[in-house]
Design an enzyme around this catalytic site. Structure first.
Site, PDB file in Angstrom:
ATOM      1  CB  SER A 264      43.677  37.143  34.057  1.00 39.61           C
ATOM      2  OG  SER A 264      43.149  37.559  32.806  1.00 39.61           O
ATOM      3  CE  LYS A 265      35.592  35.761  36.208  1.00 37.72           C
ATOM      4  NZ  LYS A 265      34.925  35.432  34.972  1.00 37.72           N
TER       5      LYS A 265
END
Ligand code: GLU
Length: 510
Positions: A264-265
């Site tokens: 994920s970011k």
């Protein structure tokens, strides 16, 4: 393979393209080129609520940057234009109505409250809260309402959706190039909406219709779409297109470096690597997310690294140009299990490409940073700096960041090196070296500096090992860096002697 290979990358422009999406596009592209097929870009923007301005151009720019060429798409057109689903709006509804007519789909008039009640009722009796083969019979739809009621509702313009009518209990079996045979019982699936009340198709309908109309031979996409595949198989069957159903290949997830869960970011922010190909500024919040391009990665390194996250060549080779990837790629060698993102490996790939580039190519990359720092140097000078620094860094820009001493005199000196290496008598020795250097030819070569230094050491009876690091410190402010004599030759005698003079003053008083 009898059909011409036609593959598509079909992103929804809901934000910046995640690096996992770039990998999906890359695998499609490698597969297309390997089989002399066609690579299509289709923008799946039917969901206007999730539309994000700038996302489509971001996707197009990102693919270009990585080196993925599009044969048919919104920019270059093609025989199946338009390639933006919002511009194909009018094409989808007819297929949903056709399915209703042939008994494979039905009108559903349920309100939000009806649906909510159904969910509550099913949950209360410990059942799956789904609109499916069982629950549909207690809802308001064209299967349960009298025909004249349905007709009246349709004529009065009452809102409705069209849902697929899946068999209650039937094995749906299809082959996936990566996972082998996949079998799902239709009892696990719900009667998904195909056409929304605003007349727009859902992802499922638009996706299948377009894959059919565009003659897609292989659907290569992320694992998150695997649960939708049985529904798509049923759509092909019901629409009478089973003969030309594409081959499915669901790619493994890109996992966090620790291996637990999807990359994920937040992982990127936490561990200091970008999860987007290009920098992205959120149009709503103004939040900036870093990109591989802006972080100084070479696109070739990113493509190479991504290709190996989930695909394993037959040998243990790691470095591949795009052409070599095309040559070696096969879906059979894509693994089923998720691929862990490895930050160190990303650095390593970039470093490999940095070594392979010509000095002039690296200069082109670092020039903007040089100009920004207002260092007034020629390309020839920069090429020599690249030659001396490239083995010491992983990113082209680090040549400038870490090699500031090639451009300006140090304004501070590493205190650890001073503490360890700078003795009271060092000041005098360095001044002696300065005097020796001052007698050299202004165009002196690396060897001249080295010989002058050695002569100084001999004359004063000091071991060269004791003075080498102080000398480097006096010239560069640092305890390590580019090869010292070559560095001095490049900076030039006059600057070197001036720096030594300065260092002798500053370091001895510090
Ligand atoms: N629009 C879908 C996405 O955003 C496409 C999935 C597919 O390739 O079928 O990923």
């Amino acid at each position: 393979m009898s059909r011409p290979v036609r593959v598509r990358f079909a992103p929804s422009p809901t934000g910046p393209l995640h690096i996992g999406g770039v990998r999906t596009a890359l695998y499609n592209y490698l597969f297309a080129r390997k089989h002399k097929g066609t690579m299509i870009l289709r923008i799946e923007d039917t969901d206007q609520n999730r539309f994000v301005p700038g996302a489509e151009s971001y996707i197009i720019e990102a693919l270009k940057w990585v080196g993925i060429e599009i044969d048919e798409g919104p920019e270059n057109g093609g025989p199946h234009a338009p390639y933006r689903q919002s511009e194909r709006k009018g094409m989808y509804a007819q297929y949903a109505y056709d399915l209703v007519e042939r008994g494979y789909a039905y009108y559903a008039f349920d309100t939000e409250e009806d649906l909510e009640q159904m969910r509550k009722r099913l949950e209360a009796s410990q059942m799956q809260p789904a609109y499916d083969g069982t629950s549909r019979m207690s809802m308001k739809n064209s299967l349960t309402l009298p025909a004249d009621d349905v007709k009246a509702r349709l004529e009065s313009g009452a809102p409705y959706v069209i849902r697929i009518k899946l068999p209650r209990k039937e094995e749906i079996r299809f082959h996936d190039s990566i996972r082998g045979w996949v079998t799902v019982n239709s009892a696990q699936l719900d009667d998904k909406v195909l056409l929304k009340s605003d007349g727009m198709p859902t992802y499922h309908l638009a996706n299948v219709v377009d894959d059919y109309l565009m003659g897609i031979s292989h659907v290569i996409r992320g694992e998150e779409w695997l649960p939708s595949a049985p529904l798509h198989v049923m759509l092909y069957r019901y629409l009478g297109w089973e003969e030309v159903m594409p081959v499915f290949a669901h790619l493994p997830l890109l996992l966090k470096p620790e291996g637990n869960g999807k990359l994920s970011k937040r992982d990127g922010d936490r561990l200091g690597f970008p999860v987007f190909p290009l920098q992205w500024t959120d149009p709503k919040t103004g939040e900036v997310s870093s990109g591989y391009r802006e972080s100084g990665y070479f696109p070739e390194a990113v493509a190479n690294m991504l290709a190996l996250l989930g695909w394993h060549p037959s040998d243990n080779r790691e470095l591949f140009s795009m052409d070599e990837l095309i040559e070696a790629f096969s879906l059979e060698k894509v693994s089923k299990s998720g691929a862990k993102f490895d930050v160190q490996k990303a650095f390593w790939f970039n470093q490999q490409y940095l070594q392979q580039k010509t000095a002039a190519e690296v200069v082109a990359v670092i020039r903007p940073l040089v100009n920004e720092a207002q260092y007034d140097v020629s390309d020839e000078y920069l090429e020599q700096v690249v030659g001396l620094m490239r083995e010491k860094v992983q990113f082209a820009n680090d040549i400038i960041r870490e090699g500031t001493y090639f451009f300006v005199a140090p304004d501070s000196y590493d205190s650890d090196v001073i503490a360890k290496k700078w003795k009271p008598e060092t000041t005098g020795h360095i001044d002696g070296i300065r005097q020796k250097f001052a007698g050299l030819n202004p165009q002196s070569a690396a060897m001249d500096f080295e010989n002058a230094f050695k002569a100084c050491c001999e004359e004063s009876g000091v071991k060269s090992g004791e003075l080498l690091q102080p000398l480097r410190l006096a010239v560069s402010g640092k305890g390590a860096g580019a090869p010292i004599w070559e560095m001095m030759a490049l900076i030039g005698r006059d600057f070197i002697t001036a720096r030594l003079e300065n260092a002798v003053k500053k370091i001895s008083f510090s």
